[in-house]
Design a protein around this motif. Structure first.
Motif, PDB file in Angstrom:
ATOM      1  N   THR A  82       0.811  -1.217   0.000  1.00 41.96           N
ATOM      2  CA  THR A  82       0.000   0.000   0.000  1.00 41.96           C
ATOM      3  C   THR A  82       0.844   1.267   0.000  1.00 41.96           C
ATOM      4  O   THR A  82       0.288   2.370  -0.087  1.00 41.96           O
ATOM      5  N   ASP A 158      -8.889  -0.048  -0.375  1.00 45.75           N
ATOM      6  CA  ASP A 158      -8.958   1.408  -0.486  1.00 45.75           C
ATOM      7  C   ASP A 158      -7.559   2.021  -0.513  1.00 45.75           C
ATOM      8  O   ASP A 158      -7.325   3.024  -1.203  1.00 45.75           O
ATOM      9  N   SER A 159      -6.627   1.428   0.240  1.00 46.35           N
ATOM     10  CA  SER A 159      -5.250   1.928   0.242  1.00 46.35           C
ATOM     11  C   SER A 159      -4.596   1.724  -1.119  1.00 46.35           C
ATOM     12  O   SER A 159      -3.839   2.585  -1.594  1.00 46.35           O
ATOM     13  N   ARG A 161      -6.244   1.696  -3.900  1.00 44.51           N
ATOM     14  CA  ARG A 161      -6.889   2.700  -4.764  1.00 44.51           C
ATOM     15  C   ARG A 161      -6.251   4.074  -4.578  1.00 44.51           C
ATOM     16  O   ARG A 161      -6.189   4.868  -5.523  1.00 44.51           O
ATOM     17  N   GLU A 162      -5.777   4.369  -3.375  1.00 41.86           N
ATOM     18  CA  GLU A 162      -5.078   5.633  -3.161  1.00 41.86           C
ATOM     19  C   GLU A 162      -3.741   5.647  -3.893  1.00 41.86           C
ATOM     20  O   GLU A 162      -3.294   6.691  -4.366  1.00 41.86           O
ATOM     21  N   ALA A 165      -4.711   6.512  -7.312  1.00 38.26           N
ATOM     22  CA  ALA A 165      -5.069   7.932  -7.391  1.00 38.26           C
ATOM     23  C   ALA A 165      -3.829   8.810  -7.495  1.00 38.26           C
ATOM     24  O   ALA A 165      -3.815   9.795  -8.254  1.00 38.26           O
ATOM     25  N   ARG A 166      -2.776   8.468  -6.762  1.00 37.87           N
ATOM     26  CA  ARG A 166      -1.545   9.259  -6.839  1.00 37.87           C
ATOM     27  C   ARG A 166      -0.950   9.192  -8.234  1.00 37.87           C
ATOM     28  O   ARG A 166      -0.465  10.197  -8.766  1.00 37.87           O
ATOM     29  N   ARG A 169      -3.244  11.185 -10.640  1.00 40.39           N
ATOM     30  CA  ARG A 169      -3.102  12.625 -10.389  1.00 40.39           C
ATOM     31  C   ARG A 169      -1.811  13.172 -11.003  1.00 40.39           C
ATOM     32  O   ARG A 169      -1.763  14.328 -11.437  1.00 40.39           O
ATOM     33  N   PHE A 194     -15.659   7.812  -5.337  1.00 40.58           N
ATOM     34  CA  PHE A 194     -14.204   7.769  -5.225  1.00 40.58           C
ATOM     35  C   PHE A 194     -13.585   9.006  -5.859  1.00 40.58           C
ATOM     36  O   PHE A 194     -12.713   9.665  -5.266  1.00 40.58           O
ATOM     37  N   ARG A 197     -14.108  12.165  -3.817  1.00 43.44           N
ATOM     38  CA  ARG A 197     -13.221  12.256  -2.645  1.00 43.44           C
ATOM     39  C   ARG A 197     -11.838  12.761  -3.043  1.00 43.44           C
ATOM     40  O   ARG A 197     -11.129  13.352  -2.227  1.00 43.44           O
ATOM     41  N   GLN A 198     -11.445  12.513  -4.292  1.00 41.78           N
ATOM     42  CA  GLN A 198     -10.153  12.992  -4.767  1.00 41.78           C
ATOM     43  C   GLN A 198     -10.206  14.459  -5.192  1.00 41.78           C
ATOM     44  O   GLN A 198      -9.173  15.055  -5.492  1.00 41.78           O
TER      45      GLN A 198
END
Length: 242
Positions: A82, A158-159, A161-162, A165-166, A169, A194, A197-198
């Motif tokens: 993660t 979820d971790s 998915r973060e 997301a990084r 982004r 999702f 939230r970003q």
């Protein structure tokens, strides 16, 4: 980057007791392994993460093979996944290459079977092959990991998915909804939530990622100033070497 490094070295959730164990000479005291293992399971239950404390466990296992607990090692590796794209997973692997053999025949060591699968998951994340990651993660071959480990690891998916997301982004200014859905293994309202939230907005078929220093392409003009005396020396040297 400085903030991320500081958080990695000293997570704000680390207690004073763990700080003393991680930073002091007591990190090599085998009698403290139980405290560090309990702290690992606290991380699993609370969605916190402390790489240095987990590395201290692996180092104690190296020095004291009789303390080795394969389930602890698997959980450490899952938490390290993660943290991608940071090198935490490889740091952990470097401490378990010479792992001891579980001497108890009634409790076979699951690590030799699971380690290649976990390494494959790490490689797919590192290569940003996110749809392939989810396909492997959901496959029958990883059923034992899902049922015995990640089910207990609060917020594991979820971790991950973060992590995605990084990467998104830093790469996109606009991404298709279907594409992002395949990246994070979400669809419909869950996908919309999702993205919200970003801080990403959406239109009919895309999500819009706000500008940031990583996803903006800017031309850089480099000018070099060479003074005449310097140029004369270059020409003179070139003439001599011909």
């Amino acid at each position: 980057m400085a903030t991320a490094t500081s958080t990695w070295l000293t997570p704000p959730t680390r207690t004073e007791l763990i700080e003393n164990l991680v930073s002091g000479v007591d990190r090599y005291n085998p009698s403290n392994v139980g405290i560090l293992e309990d702290y690992l399971y606290h991380q699993i239950r609370s969605q916190e993460y402390d790489c240095l404390a987990n590395l201290a466990i692996l180092k104690l296992y190296q020095f004291n093979p009789d303390l080795y607990n394969p389930d602890v090692v698997v959980n450490i590796l899952l938490k390290a996944l993660t943290a991608a794209p940071f090198p935490d997973f490889n740091l952990c692997i470097s401490l378990i290459d010479d792992r001891p053999v579980n001497a108890n025949p009634d409790e076979p060591d699951p690590l030799p079977q699971l380690l290649p699968l976990l390494t494959n998951l790490h490689n797919l994340i590192h290569q940003c092959r996110f749809p392939a990651f989810w396909t492997l993660y959901r496959s029958d071959s990883l059923e034992s990991i899902r049922e015995n480990y990640t089910v207990e690891c609060i917020g594991f998916e979820d971790s991950i998915r973060e992590v995605v997301a990084r990467a998104v982004r830093a790469t996109f200014t606009r991404i298709g909804k279907e594409r992002l859905g395949s990246y994070v293994d979400l669809q419909g309202e869950e996908l919309e939530q999702f993205a919200a939230r970003q801080g990403w907005t959406s239109d009919s078929s895309n999500f819009v990622i706000p500008s940031n220093p990583d996803n903006q392409i800017e031309a850089i003009v480099v000018q070099e100033s060479i003074k005449l005396p310097q140029l004369s020396k270059v020409i003179a040297h070139s003439t001599k070497t011909q």
